[in-house]
Design a protein around this motif. Structure first.
Motif, short mmCIF file in Angstrom:
data_model
loop_
_atom_site.label_atom_id
_atom_site.label_comp_id
_atom_site.label_asym_id
_atom_site.label_seq_id
_atom_site.Cartn_x
_atom_site.Cartn_y
_atom_site.Cartn_z
N ILE A 80 0.84 -1.20 0.00
CA ILE A 80 0.00 0.00 0.00
C ILE A 80 0.87 1.25 0.00
N ASN A 81 1.92 1.24 0.81
CA ASN A 81 2.79 2.41 0.91
C ASN A 81 3.47 2.74 -0.41
N TYR A 82 3.73 1.72 -1.19
CA TYR A 82 4.50 1.94 -2.41
C TYR A 82 3.63 2.15 -3.65
N GLN A 112 -3.33 7.47 -5.88
CA GLN A 112 -3.89 7.76 -4.57
C GLN A 112 -5.24 7.08 -4.38
N GLN A 113 -6.07 7.14 -5.41
CA GLN A 113 -7.38 6.48 -5.33
C GLN A 113 -7.23 4.98 -5.17
N MET A 114 -6.29 4.40 -5.92
CA MET A 114 -6.08 2.97 -5.80
C MET A 114 -5.54 2.62 -4.41
N LYS A 115 -4.68 3.47 -3.90
CA LYS A 115 -4.14 3.25 -2.56
C LYS A 115 -5.25 3.21 -1.52
N LYS A 116 -6.24 4.10 -1.66
CA LYS A 116 -7.35 4.12 -0.72
C LYS A 116 -8.16 2.81 -0.79
N LEU A 117 -8.34 2.27 -2.00
CA LEU A 117 -9.07 1.00 -2.14
C LEU A 117 -8.32 -0.13 -1.46
N PHE A 118 -7.00 -0.14 -1.59
CA PHE A 118 -6.20 -1.17 -0.92
C PHE A 118 -6.25 -0.99 0.60
N GLN A 119 -6.29 0.26 1.08
CA GLN A 119 -6.39 0.52 2.51
C GLN A 119 -7.73 0.04 3.05
N ILE A 120 -8.80 0.30 2.29
CA ILE A 120 -10.13 -0.18 2.69
C ILE A 120 -10.13 -1.71 2.75
N SER A 178 -16.12 -7.84 -6.93
CA SER A 178 -15.59 -7.39 -5.64
C SER A 178 -14.10 -7.04 -5.65
N ALA A 179 -13.35 -7.53 -6.64
CA ALA A 179 -11.90 -7.36 -6.60
C ALA A 179 -11.43 -6.18 -7.43
N VAL A 180 -10.31 -5.60 -6.99
CA VAL A 180 -9.57 -4.62 -7.79
C VAL A 180 -8.14 -5.09 -7.87
N TRP A 181 -7.44 -4.69 -8.91
CA TRP A 181 -6.06 -5.16 -9.08
C TRP A 181 -5.19 -4.11 -9.75
N THR A 182 -3.91 -4.23 -9.47
CA THR A 182 -2.90 -3.43 -10.15
C THR A 182 -1.83 -4.38 -10.66
N ALA A 183 -1.11 -3.95 -11.68
CA ALA A 183 -0.04 -4.79 -12.24
C ALA A 183 1.07 -3.90 -12.78
N HIS A 189 14.17 -13.27 -17.37
CA HIS A 189 12.83 -13.23 -17.94
C HIS A 189 12.22 -11.85 -17.76
N ILE A 190 11.18 -11.62 -18.50
CA ILE A 190 10.33 -10.45 -18.28
C ILE A 190 9.12 -10.93 -17.50
N HIS A 191 8.77 -10.17 -16.46
CA HIS A 191 7.70 -10.59 -15.57
C HIS A 191 6.58 -9.56 -15.54
N VAL A 192 5.38 -10.04 -15.23
CA VAL A 192 4.27 -9.16 -14.88
C VAL A 192 3.87 -9.51 -13.46
N HIS A 193 3.89 -8.50 -12.58
CA HIS A 193 3.49 -8.69 -11.19
C HIS A 193 2.11 -8.10 -10.98
N ILE A 194 1.23 -8.87 -10.36
CA ILE A 194 -0.18 -8.49 -10.19
C ILE A 194 -0.54 -8.59 -8.71
N ALA A 195 -1.24 -7.60 -8.20
CA ALA A 195 -1.75 -7.62 -6.82
C ALA A 195 -3.26 -7.45 -6.86
N ILE A 196 -3.97 -8.31 -6.12
CA ILE A 196 -5.44 -8.34 -6.13
C ILE A 196 -5.96 -8.25 -4.70
N VAL A 197 -6.95 -7.38 -4.46
CA VAL A 197 -7.61 -7.30 -3.15
C VAL A 197 -9.11 -7.14 -3.35
N GLU A 198 -9.83 -7.31 -2.25
CA GLU A 198 -11.28 -7.06 -2.23
C GLU A 198 -11.58 -5.96 -1.21
#
Length: 414
Positions: free
Chosen positions: A24-26, A76-84, A142-147, A156-165
């Protein structure tokens, strides 16, 4: 041994895990900071690809379901969703999708010389696969995600994904610790089938696999089998002989004339022989085209999963299953034609045919009449029998009713 072109691993953590808060902080940090401190929020430190003993060389900006790159305010908006989500005790899933750089280069998605990746196509593939994945896991509402895409030229080339509800839907369960104690937590398990499907979907989108798969289905269901319904009219004498052999071998109950029924076990080999002979004689080019498409599909899955893996072996069964589907469709078409032939030979009206009542009544009543059929009487009988026939489902009951009416109404034709 062919190595997999794409590999995926995933893990989840609970809301009270420190790395949840660090992610969340990052979220709203600049890319240079987020890349430098990557190890602080990555929960897949030892994921089997780079081992992540060092930070990635480069990271793209965060992207989401609808945005290719988030602005500061959007972060910032996405950060708030992860905080919630954290406040509401959501789990956080982290996925890492790793691509073999050599494979990306071979298929034209990565320019090694200029170090340029086709990011729009990769992001689009992730979005489509994520949409399907969340739907399969009942998280789509219900879920939101960032990548973010991470580069490491040597590996390799990677894609990192984080998912929360933000408003969690996962139920709580009771789990055991190593010391035997128990604790309550939300269930984070995801189906292996769905995870494998995610990987396959990403690859399909990158290589535009939808069109070949649609072509395979179209060939099986619409293009192969041009002589369906006319097999007994084919000029090939050997096929006609085999047709009659099958027809004579069918069980008495026509409701059992279905290719995959157990009652057809003894007849099915003859049907398969008929199908093979038909394909070799009349549709060889089309059948070979289908086999080429199926072989290409097997090669696709070998590239996706790696040669010798259980996933590749299961996926390779696709060719066997699709050929079985073709033989089943051709077999049922052949049996339907034989059923229609049986109805014709025994004077049984088919569903799509109209009954010649004048011909039927004349034939039935002239058997028991020495004089002509009176028009008025015949009309009355036809009307009554039409009404009865519509409600009769069983052929034998119908014939019995006909015989009873003949005995009762013999006087009508005299």
């Amino acid at each position: 041994m062919v190595q997999a072109a794409i590999v995926m691993k995933w893990k989840f953590i609970m809301a009270n895990n420190q790395k949840f808060q660090k992610y969340i902080n990052y979220i709203d940090r600049d890319e240079a900071t987020r890349t430098k401190e990557f190890h602080q929020y990555n929960i897949l430190e030892n994921d089997g690809y780079n081992h992540y003993m060092e930070d990635p060389e480069k990271s793209t900006g965060l992207f989401t379901e609808n945005k290719d790159q988030l602005s500061f305010d959007e972060r910032q908006q996405m950060k708030k969703l992860f905080q919630i989500a954290q406040k509401n005790d959501s789990l956080m899933w982290q996925d890492v999708v790793s691509f073999d750089t050599n494979w990306l280069t071979e298929v034209g998605l990565y320019d090694r010389e200029n170090k340029v990746l086709n990011e729009p196509k990769l992001k689009n593939a992730i979005r489509i696969a994520m949409k399907e994945q969340l739907n399969a896991e009942n998280l789509k509402n219900s879920a939101v995600w960032t990548a973010a895409i991470h580069y490491n030229e040597l590996h390799h080339i990677h894609v990192h994904i984080a998912i929360v509800e933000p408003n969690p839907t996962r139920k709580y369960g009771t789990f055991s610790r190593k010391d035997g104690s128990t604790y309550e937590a939300r269930k984070g398990y995801r189906s292996k089938r769905n995870v494998d499907r995610f990987r396959s979907r990403v690859m399909s989108q990158l290589l535009d696999r939808d069109q070949p798969l649609a072509q395979i289905s179209s060939m099986i269901r619409n293009q192969i089998g041009k002589q369906k319904g006319n097999m007994r009219q084919l000029p090939d004498s050997e096929l006609r002989y085999l047709y009659n052999q099958i027809y004579q071998s069918l069980p008495p109950d026509r409701s059992k004339w279905k290719y995959n029924m157990n009652t057809m076990n003894s007849v099915r080999p003859k049907i398969d022989r008929f199908n093979k002979m038909y394909l070799d004689t009349y549709e060889k080019d089309e059948f070979n085209e289908l086999q080429n498409l199926l072989n290409e599909n097997s090669a696709f899955y070998m590239t996706l999963y790696g040669e010798g893996t259980k996933e590749y072996q299961r996926a390779n069964d696709f060719k066997v299953n699709k050929n079985a589907e073709l033989y089943s469709l051709l077999g049922n078409s052949l049996l339907k034609e034989m059923s229609n032939q049986y109805q014709e030979e025994h004077g049984i009206p088919t569903k799509n045919s109209s009954v010649d009542w004048d011909k039927l009544m004349s034939k039935q009543y002239q058997k028991n009449s020495s004089g002509p059929v009176q028009a008025a009487d015949l009309s009355k009988v036809k009307k009554a029998l039409k009404k009865d026939f519509q409600s009769v489902k069983n052929q034998q009951i119908y014939l019995n009713n006909m015989r009873e009416r003949e005995q009762q109404d013999q006087g009508f034709s005299r």
